[in-house]
Design a protein around this motif. Sequence first.
Motif, mmCIF file in Angstrom:
data_model
loop_
_atom_site.group_PDB
_atom_site.id
_atom_site.type_symbol
_atom_site.label_atom_id
_atom_site.label_comp_id
_atom_site.label_asym_id
_atom_site.label_seq_id
_atom_site.Cartn_x
_atom_site.Cartn_y
_atom_site.Cartn_z
ATOM 1 N N ALA A 81 0.834 -1.200 0.000
ATOM 2 C CA ALA A 81 0.000 0.000 0.000
ATOM 3 C C ALA A 81 0.859 1.236 0.000
ATOM 4 N N ARG A 82 0.399 2.252 -0.702
ATOM 5 C CA ARG A 82 1.003 3.580 -0.611
ATOM 6 C C ARG A 82 0.093 4.527 0.159
ATOM 7 N N GLU A 83 -1.181 4.177 0.241
ATOM 8 C CA GLU A 83 -2.149 4.974 0.982
ATOM 9 C C GLU A 83 -2.878 4.070 1.967
ATOM 10 N N ARG A 84 -3.000 4.573 3.201
ATOM 11 C CA ARG A 84 -3.727 3.821 4.217
ATOM 12 C C ARG A 84 -5.209 4.096 4.028
ATOM 13 N N ARG A 85 -5.953 3.106 3.548
ATOM 14 C CA ARG A 85 -7.368 3.306 3.249
ATOM 15 C C ARG A 85 -8.145 2.021 3.521
ATOM 16 N N VAL A 86 -9.316 2.186 4.152
ATOM 17 C CA VAL A 86 -10.262 1.087 4.337
ATOM 18 C C VAL A 86 -11.596 1.575 3.810
ATOM 19 N N PHE A 87 -12.127 0.942 2.789
ATOM 20 C CA PHE A 87 -13.356 1.422 2.157
ATOM 21 C C PHE A 87 -14.549 1.212 3.076
ATOM 22 N N LEU A 88 -15.374 2.254 3.205
ATOM 23 C CA LEU A 88 -16.563 2.213 4.057
ATOM 24 C C LEU A 88 -17.771 2.606 3.215
ATOM 25 N N PRO A 89 -18.689 1.680 2.920
ATOM 26 C CA PRO A 89 -19.879 2.015 2.118
ATOM 27 C C PRO A 89 -20.730 3.077 2.806
ATOM 28 N N TYR A 90 -21.463 3.838 1.990
ATOM 29 C CA TYR A 90 -22.294 4.905 2.549
ATOM 30 C C TYR A 90 -23.316 4.358 3.539
ATOM 31 N N GLY A 91 -23.892 3.223 3.232
ATOM 32 C CA GLY A 91 -24.903 2.655 4.119
ATOM 33 C C GLY A 91 -24.355 2.238 5.469
#
Length: 826
Positions: A81-91
């Motif tokens: 990873a180059r970016e620390r990201r965890v996807f969170l759906p809108y719902g």
Amino acid sequence: MSASSSPFVARVASRWAALSPRQRRWGRIGAFVAGLLAVALVFFWYLIGRGLPDASTLANYQAPLPTNVRAVDGTPFRSFARERRVFLPYGETPPLLIQAFLSAEDKTFFQHSGLDWFGIAQAVVTNIESMASDKRPVGASTITQQVAKNLLLTNEVTLGRKLREAILARRIEQQFSKGQILELYLNEIFLGRNAYGVEAAAQAYFGKPARELDVAEAAFLAILPKAPSNYNPTTNYDRALTRRNWVLGQMADNGWITAAERDAARATPITTIRQAVRVIDRNGDYFMEELRRQLMARFGESAADGPNSVYAGGLWVRATIDPVMQKAAEKALRDGLVRYDRAKGWRGPAARIDPGEGWQGRLAALRLGVGYPEWRAAMVLARGDAITLGFTDGSTGRMALGDAAMPRAGVGRPAWQLLKAGDVVPVARSGGGAFAGWSLRQIPAVSGAMVVQDPHSGRVLAMVGGFDMRGSAFNRATQAQRQPGSSFKPFVYAAALDNGMTPASIILDAPYCVFQTRQLGEKCFRNFTGGYAGPQTMRWGLEQSRNLMTVRVAYNTGMDKVVALAKDLGIGNYQPVLAISLGAGETTPMRLVNAYSTLVNGGRQVTPILFDLVQDRQGKAIFRADARACADCNRPGYTGQPMPQPADTARQVMDARTAYQVVHMLEGVVERGTAVTLRDLGYPIAGKTGTTSGPTDVWFVGGTPDLVAGLYIGYDRPRNLGGWIQGGTFAAPVWKQWAQLALKDPDKTPFLAPAGVRMVRIDRRSGKRVFGVWPGFGEARPAVIWEAFKPESEPRRLTRANTALTGRVGVVRSDADFLKSTGGIY
């Protein structure tokens, strides 16, 4: 014209008629100018909007996510990873968090259609008033405009970019729902601490998921999009507190929290977790780097390379690495390198830096590859009754003079007398309690590599490419071209077995010279230890690694057949010269281990793999290493019938019987030959040592029926290791240490012979068939063994007259004369 419009037209006509000629003239001019302005505005809007990204592309937009790697046992191992990201759906985004961001960034988000006209007017007035100052122009960007800028445009501060942003914002609003726009925004924004998106930020600042944030914490995250560094509570606490409290006030004014909740949250201090120093488990560095290269070659590196790229695609990779095997391989190889290097004496500090202010940063920037997890890089601060050490975190330690007594190579003085402030050295813990301290260590100058492979599937279970990848990213397991020496000999004998010889064939161990060319003259070979043993079996020659017997076998078999087999096995593409039979051709440890795996796998081709399954972010398999079809594998209605078996599509590159004969002889190398040090492991092991001329490299490659491992040790710029270093005395013990740590399976199934192999009792020295005596029975005949033969090739029970081997009728020739006439082989 409709009736409803007639009164309006009549009124306009009457008013126009009432105007004076001059007023009518100015009216025509005004209408013309207004028309020109309207046309110009439409044309300008067209020019600005032309060439803009299509907002519909966001329908397929996926936030960049890291690639997660799991080990062969399914445990999480590493991520790319180059970016620390965890996807969170809108719902799944907490409403409280959404309300906090809307209060801070765009409270009318659900009312406007992409542009906040009132906010734009205010920004224009403010910017006109501050034109004479150096202040950065303020904006009135809505969340939709920020999405347009972050995902589709550059970050330049110009009027043209703002106009393009406005056009795109309108298009986005027409294309997507408000929830979809918020989802894009909340997962894309940068919030500091290398956190992209609210879920990663919640973990980075508070160590918990977004759903567990309270009002004060949600309001704090909402202040960060403007400038995370400006609101860092560690360096700008008062500014961060003021801004957070403002957001809380806006949430109360908007009716999203009560006044009591606002006041309680304002009374709460900003308490974020300490930004942890990322501790990377260095286990498997070389393996992971090779894996990363292969993944990028197949799927691409960034989002521009496709939706399943390594640094953006959110892939899930099942690697073949076995953490236990990997740690065992790293420790065994490092211990071997340190053991060899220690005898050479101390070479001096690993590096030197300025010991003045800021030395911690300079020490950290060195990224000194100290290898062992328990070793640390330290800088000498002072020398007195003891040596004072400094570490990258600013802490200090003490090293007794006796713990730095390693003699300087070529000088004889102890290291402590030569150390001075600014010297950087590796150290390890010593003593305990009141006597705890540090002792001097040294990064070896010699290097090497080790590979462990499953011989049936091709999975690479461990890979070590050197002492430490921080010190050298060169992966010697896959990139170092080294001469394998005697560890190549099994393939010479395999070619001979495929061309009529047997393990019991008699070969002369005696001086052997060949005429090469007029320029090169005559080439004479010798055994590694010198001396000759006379006529011996092929098995004995391989077990004792006799060079003269090997070149005789290669010459009589034909070097063209030997190099063709080496090419088929993937060892290398060599010229058919006799020196190749003694391992003079270069190859890599990975290739050689893979060739041994082919032997253990019954001659069926093995392809080394570092990952066997890749899934995309939705869990769909996009790559399988085992692509064999199995029509009945998912058939419903299983009632106990035999399990379906996918077809074995591996290419048979060697006769299975030949492969077993070689493996069976290699077991003798461990039982009685140059690798006898491994015999007490208690496992069925087949392998071969290797020592190149000099010696410059020492090898051991071998394994059990289910594991094959190989290693070499040598300098990167080949030079003499010293006469006391040999494959059997140095490389094999390193392999043994790995095996003691890695081989824990109580199942000790022997190597299984394929169909068509006949096991016959012979005397291993004479090669003659034995009757009435069993291998291992009593001590009278310890040379009796079971030998593997192909049908009709085993030794016969012959009379004395027959064994004399007549050259012509009535004339009996001596064994020596016969061997001479046949090139020394029978």
